[in-house]
Design an enzyme around this catalytic site. Structure first.
Site, PDB file in Angstrom:
ATOM      1  N   GLY A 143       1.652  -0.034  -5.163  1.00 40.31           N
ATOM      2  CA  GLY A 143       0.422  -0.787  -5.367  1.00 40.31           C
ATOM      3  C   GLY A 143      -0.183  -0.481  -6.714  1.00 40.31           C
ATOM      4  O   GLY A 143      -0.465   0.683  -7.015  1.00 40.31           O
ATOM      5  N   CYS A 174       0.804  -1.219   0.000  1.00 43.57           N
ATOM      6  CA  CYS A 174       0.000   0.000   0.000  1.00 43.57           C
ATOM      7  C   CYS A 174       0.837   1.270   0.000  1.00 43.57           C
ATOM      8  O   CYS A 174       1.979   1.292   0.442  1.00 43.57           O
ATOM      9  CB  CYS A 174      -0.909   0.039   1.230  1.00 43.57           C
ATOM     10  N   TYR A 227      14.332  -2.212  -1.731  1.00 44.87           N
ATOM     11  CA  TYR A 227      13.503  -2.481  -2.902  1.00 44.87           C
ATOM     12  C   TYR A 227      12.274  -1.590  -3.036  1.00 44.87           C
ATOM     13  O   TYR A 227      11.991  -1.056  -4.093  1.00 44.87           O
ATOM     14  CB  TYR A 227      13.069  -3.949  -2.877  1.00 44.87           C
ATOM     15  N   ASN A 267      -1.567   1.578   5.463  1.00 47.96           N
ATOM     16  CA  ASN A 267      -0.420   0.844   4.945  1.00 47.96           C
ATOM     17  C   ASN A 267       0.153   0.032   6.092  1.00 47.96           C
ATOM     18  O   ASN A 267       0.582   0.590   7.096  1.00 47.96           O
ATOM     19  CB  ASN A 267       0.640   1.809   4.397  1.00 47.96           C
ATOM     20  N   GLY A 268       0.154  -1.284   5.959  1.00 49.88           N
ATOM     21  CA  GLY A 268       0.684  -2.142   7.006  1.00 49.88           C
ATOM     22  C   GLY A 268      -0.123  -3.415   7.139  1.00 49.88           C
ATOM     23  O   GLY A 268      -0.891  -3.787   6.247  1.00 49.88           O
TER      24      GLY A 268
END
Length: 524
Positions: free
Chosen positions: A70, A44, A285, A144-145
């Site tokens: 995403g 996310c 990344y 996000n998580g």
């Protein structure tokens, strides 16, 4: 999806329809090859804007900058005249929104979200931001998580009468807010967060407030910026701030809540301070190279990773190339340190969409060839060092080595700018089960033989920690060490692509047990 919420009491509602009025079943035929899932997936990206008359359009642009986090769904919720309006759907940001859609989202207060998930009918209702109405108003959230105690929280809520509409752990947060009796509103968020365990960087929206929250460990990034007109912006990465000309102010601190309204910005400490455990994979990344994440330049980190590899794992070679795009900066660092020319030996196609038609006749390595094209004039007769950011299953790496040798490379030496991945992630990253991770099953020599390269070396974990210096203890290395700062109660992890089937409805398929030897040890 287009929906509008007022202050009348409603049950949490996250309905959606399909893109361009196509039936939901059309999305069941998306073609995916294994190569798409041979990297960890950051699930996310979030953005929130307060105090700008073009809030929804700025959200749209910021989500473009966060699209790498995403690609399967996007949404924006805006507030206008005390009404929340929401548009969400599957697809890329540019597919979900156009001028007409953004015209439906006026107001100076908005939040947005991009997410990664799998194809399928249940995917539509899981696209965020989520919006719900309860007795004191409406609230929107983008998350996000990953909450590691999600199943137990949901079970308790259902036992007390809550009804869930999605398979997302984010909906649990809305229910916890709705049942809280705290006043004012932001204290409801505080009470909800006291029950959460795991990773969460969230932005909330009410009729007049924007709230940003980060978990006490700070697993996932969240930054604050300001535009020249005074508008406050929150985003997962600084690259989103750059695009909409917002000046980076600072990170949202681990365990901090920031409340923004017409009176300014208020900071609250949510929970007792813990030693931060920021996700190191953001620097390896996930994040864009032009971002500042956890107070460090992502570009500088990746270049140093390449330099470390060139120092600790040198090899006689003629050229250095990268697996584009995420291996490029580390490859530049390797080449500079080794004193060897950097060349573009693999060219990535930027026109491969999320779907394609596979030929009837089986073509070996079709998926990789569609995305990466070797440059024969660069590779022929050369001893090549190829730098990549990570190896997950090893399937894509083996195909890349074969492509390079078929293009005439005399030798292919793989250098990986991260330590071997031996553990799955619980904290908002979609990774395979530990049984699927090649470094969890094989040693370096065995992996070298599997992928067919002439030599293989990884960035050593001790070297990574040394590079981070005094900040080293503030990062999470669970995927490299198997030592988890926060252990999930259920002791389960998701397989790649099984985000939507959370195991709560129907069978337990899509979940795998985690070996107990990987858990319960704090990663210091």
């Amino acid at each position: 999806m287009y929906s509008q919420f007022n202050n009348k009491t409603q049950t949490p509602n996250v309905s959606s329809n399909s893109i361009n009025n196509k039936p939901t079943s059309d999305f069941n035929i998306l073609i995916r090859d294994d190569d798409d899932d041979d990297k960890p997936r950051e699930e996310c990206g979030v953005v929130g804007i307060h105090g700008d008359p073009e809030a929804s359009r700025l959200c749209y642009l910021a989500l473009h900058a966060l699209q790498h986090r995403g690609q399967e769904g996007a949404g924006i919720v805006a507030v206008h005249e005390n009404l929340m309006k929401s548009i969400t759907n599957v697809g890329l940001v540019s597919e979900v929104f156009n001028q007409s859609k953004l015209n439906q989202l006026p107001g100076d207060l908005a939040i947005g979200h991009v997410r990664y998930s799998t194809a399928g009918a249940n995917m539509l209702k899981n696209v965020q931001p989520f919006v719900a109405s309860y007795r004191f108003g409406s609230v929107g959230v983008a998350h996000n998580g990953n909450l590691v105690n999600y199943k137990s929280l949901r079970a308790n809520l259902e036992e007390n009468g809550s009804i869930f509409n999605t398979g997302s752990d984010t909906e649990v947060v809305l229910h916890l807010i709705a049942i809280s009796k705290k006043r004012p509103f932001f204290l409801r968020i505080v009470e909800a967060c006291e029950k959460l365990e795991g990773a969460y960087s969230m932005v909330f929206l009410t009729e007049n407030k924007l709230v940003a929250v980060r978990d006490p460990y700070g697993f996932r990034p969240l930054v604050m910026g300001k535009r020249s007109n005074g508008a406050v912006v929150f985003a997962s990465e600084t690259c989103a701030l750059d695009l909409i000309e917002a000046t980076y102010e600072r990170e949202v601190n681990p365990g901090e809540m920031l409340v923004v309204d017409k009176d300014g910005i208020q900071s609250l400490c949510l929970l007792p301070h813990r030693e931060p455990k920021a996700c190191i994979f953001e620097h390896i990344y996930f994040s864009q190279p032009n971002s500042i994440v956890f107070g460090r330049s992502v570009y500088d980190s990746r270049r140093h990773f390449g330099e470390i590899l060139a120092t600790e794992a040198p090899v006689d070679c003629d050229i250095v190339i990268a697996v584009p795009d995420s291996g490029k900066v580390a490859a530049l660092g390797y080449a500079a340190k080794a004193g060897v020319p950097y060349e573009e030996g693999l060219i990535r196609s930027h026109y491969v969409g999320r779907t394609f038609i596979e030929p009837d006749q089986k073509i070996r390595d079709f998926g990789v060839k569609l995305k990466l094209a070797p440059v024969q004039s660069v590779l022929k007769g050369k001893r090549v060092v190829v730098v990549d950011d990570s190896i997950v299953r090893g399937t894509t790496s083996s195909k890349i080595v074969r492509l390079l040798k078929e293009a005439g490379a005399k030798e292919v030496h793989m250098r990986i700018a991260s330590p071997p991945i031996i553990g799955s992630c619980y904290y908002g990253v979609d990774t395979p089960s530990s049984e699927e991770l090649i470094s969890n099953r094989m040693n370096v020599e065995q992996i070298k033989n599997f992928i067919g390269c002439d030599s293989l070396a990884f960035l050593q974990l001790d070297s990574l920690r040394k590079f981070l210096g005094q900040d080293s203890s503030g990062f999470c290395y669970a995927c490299f060490s198997g030592k988890y700062p926060v252990q999930p109660k259920e002791l389960k992890v998701k397989r790649t692509g099984d985000y939507l089937d959370d195991g709560l409805s129907g069978s337990d398929e899509g979940w795998v047990k985690v070996p107990r030897s990987q858990g319960n040890e704090e990663d210091g």
